[in-house]
Design a protein around this motif. Structure first.
Motif: not given
Lengths: 419, 419
Positions: A16, A30-32, A34, A353-354, A357, A392-393
């Motif tokens: 990620a 917020g766009e990653i 994965r 996600e934010e 980043t 990643d979460r």
């Protein structure tokens, strides 16, 4: 820099990363990317493959790397970038904590010789070697917890020679298994206790004595712009001198009071405005126009029992947000940026996600390093975090324990002790 | 239990412990013994010396222990006692976190097959061996983070055979480098998803089928007494049957709504009433009269973004307070009780000393083990935590990193990986 062996991470459950070589703001924060079933390869410290395990097996399968790490069940992330830390200090403020928890004011503790005064006294009294060992220990802990790049401030010397000493320590640290260091001069962290009644003397000493000698060692200059510390005018004086000396600008802004720090950051097109607990719409609009990166420090807000910075309003206004640890002996003593991730989500309202980043690409951008690190993309420095988790979460979800299996530091694989 | 070698900790910077073999309430919860310059010795798994290094050198200096640990610069604490955990489960709830952070309700996530339903399905589907490995991994992490005794609940099987399987796993776990386990039957964690419309069937199955077979394996029986889960009447039925079967009583009480759980705990003189986010003066007075221990779970309150339990009011009313992790895959996924310490102080308003007593002696008392563990005193089990810090306050102050250098588990020294 000696050559490092080639390195590969095989068969990761997940990869990620944000993408690109520039800061990401607004919805894009917020766009990653994965990838399930991923591999990464590095040659000479640079990423040469980032993609699926299937594709890797086709392309590189017959040419294994010199160092091969089985990442089965694990997640590959960009090494964390901690854009705000204070790691050069000696002494122990642990005994103060009872008074702080009981609600005694910062001013009252400082008046009794505690607080930052205690740290300054102990830091001045420490030998170069003691200070270096303390610094290295903290940097090693940061690395164990997944940080591969760290902005590191001076600010506990508060004499011309002690500030320059701290800067020399930071600028000369070359431990190959330590994170990349970005030194910041923060002589304007406080006024020297012995000359607090002559504040302009210190402002002038910084501008005319320290800054000329700091150029070449410090990439950035920072000021604690706050009621009772450095006024907006004093901050402007120091920071414009720093810019003339070739440094970038960061500001401790609007942490305790709404005081003008963020507006000054926007006026000077600072690289970052940090803390921002007290800002309102005007400051948000100004930062949005100037492109200054908001460095949020949710661990500190928690420790100060303060309302966090308005993270969602910043994101919605298009201000790029970074998330940092603020590692320091007073208001937030942790080396683990990873531990701050859950606070960024739960307390400040950022998404996972934010936050990711904010702890990687945007933090790197605030340090002028977005083309070098902060995302997993071919050509960038091989700064990789291997998380012992299926995605990643878990950096947020599985909190309070160190899930970092190891990091690649510019292509050098350094496993973390596993718990 | 095989004989363990004699063990000594020499020259510690500090030793901090509550004292006694009974729970400590009110003002006494915050009174701990601190020794600067300390040593501890254990023979055959029992503490035989706790005191100053100077005294130790005189008494035992000429007879070094078989295992000698140099604790210079470190702090000796009682091994942590985690009085509320849910470690027997399979599956991954990580992917839910985005929805939870965005504010989606627990009910909505569960209705879509997520939440506890997902964990129950995965736990039922896991083999005994898979479940055992997952349990051991979690217990090992707890130990690495300083926990030497852990209360462990069933509750993700929700069939007669799956609840008994979880209990057998807990009751048979004999890993010598794992914490001491106190098994609790929590068949009344939820209703089985397949028979949610016939709740009394499950209540009767617990009372008449599970409890008779669980006796001898489970030391405690617990019930999630809550609106939409087990009513006060259902909870009373199960818990009185448990008492008849010889078990102690714990209750998940007044977590989401003010529902009567704490009053039931007082009525039944339960060993503990846990969560307590919604209690008021009436419940506090009832708990104070019954001597029930309030087990607070500040990590969970944080994750639920809820107001913490009224810790100060409980302390002031003389209710003994324990602090536990609530380690579970839904509302608080951490194995580290130590990481909860800062939340107990910052969010719930306990002092460092009250928190330490709450994570050691009072937690042990809630498990009926106050004479065995929970403090550093001669005669007790040699359950010791070695903290890489100059005093106990760093357990809270230096947050987000694992400072545990190792633990003694019943006299067996197990170093932790150091970061």
């Amino acid at each position: 820099m000696p050559a490092v062996p080639s390195l590969e991470f095989r068969n990761a459950a997940c990869l990620a990363t944000p993408t690109g070589t520039a800061v990401r703001a607004g919805k894009k924060q917020g766009e990653i990317l994965r990838i399930e079933g991923a591999a990464v390869r590095a040659e000479n410290g640079r990423l040469t493959f980032v993609g699926t395990e299937t594709e890797y097996a086709k392309t590189w399968g017959s040419r294994p790397a010199e160092v091969s790490v089985d990442a089965t069940g694990m997640t590959l992330l960009p090494g964390l970038v901690d854009a705000h830390t204070h790691p050069v200090w000696a002494g122990d403020r642990g005994p103060e904590i009872g008074r702080r928890l009981a609600g005694e004011s910062y001013a009252s503790i400082a008046a009794a010789g505690g607080g930052i005064r205690a740290t300054v006294a102990a830091t001045r009294a420490a030998s170069d070697e003691e200070l270096r060992q303390l610094l290295r220990r903290r940097l090693a802990r940061m690395r164990s917890c997944g940080t591969t790049t760290v902005e590191a401030k001076t600010g506990y010397g508060l004499t011309v020679s002690d500030e320059l000493r701290a800067l020399r320590l930071l600028a000369s640290e070359r431990g190959e298994i330590l994170p990349r260091i970005v030194p910041t001069l923060l002589a304007a962290h406080e006024f020297p206790p012995e000359s607090r009644d002559r504040p302009d003397e210190w402002v002038e000493a910084i501008a005319s004595e320290i800054l000329p000698q700091a150029a070449g060692m410090a990439k950035f200059c920072d000021v604690f712009c706050e009621e009772g510390v450095f006024t907006v005018a004093q901050s402007r004086r120091i920071l414009t001198a720093a810019r003339t000396a070739g440094m970038g600008i960061r500001i401790h802004a609007d942490e305790l009071t709404r005081y003008g720090g963020a507006l000054l950051a926007a006026e000077l097109s600072a690289a970052s405005a940090d803390h921002l607990l007290r800002i309102g719409d005007e400051e948000i609009a100004a930062l949005s126009r100037s492109g200054t990166i908001a460095v949020l420090l949710p661990g500190t807000a928690w420790w100060m029992r303060a309302r966090p910075a308005p993270a969602r309003a910043l994101i919605e206004a298009g201000v790029p947000v970074a998330v940092a640890s603020d590692a320091n002996p007073g208001t937030c003593f942790t080396e683990s940026l990873a531990s701050v991730a859950a606070h960024a989500c739960l307390d400040s309202g950022l998404s996972v996600e934010e936050t990711l980043t904010g702890m990687t690409l945007n933090a790197a951008a605030s340090l002028g390093l977005a083309a070098e690190t902060g995302s997993l993309e071919t050509g960038k420095s091989a700064d990789v975090l291997v998380l012992d988790a299926p995605d990643d979460r878990h950096l947020v979800y599985h909190w309070g324990v160190n899930l970092v299996a190891g990091v690649s530091l510019r292509g050098l694989w350094v496993p973390s002790p596993t718990t």
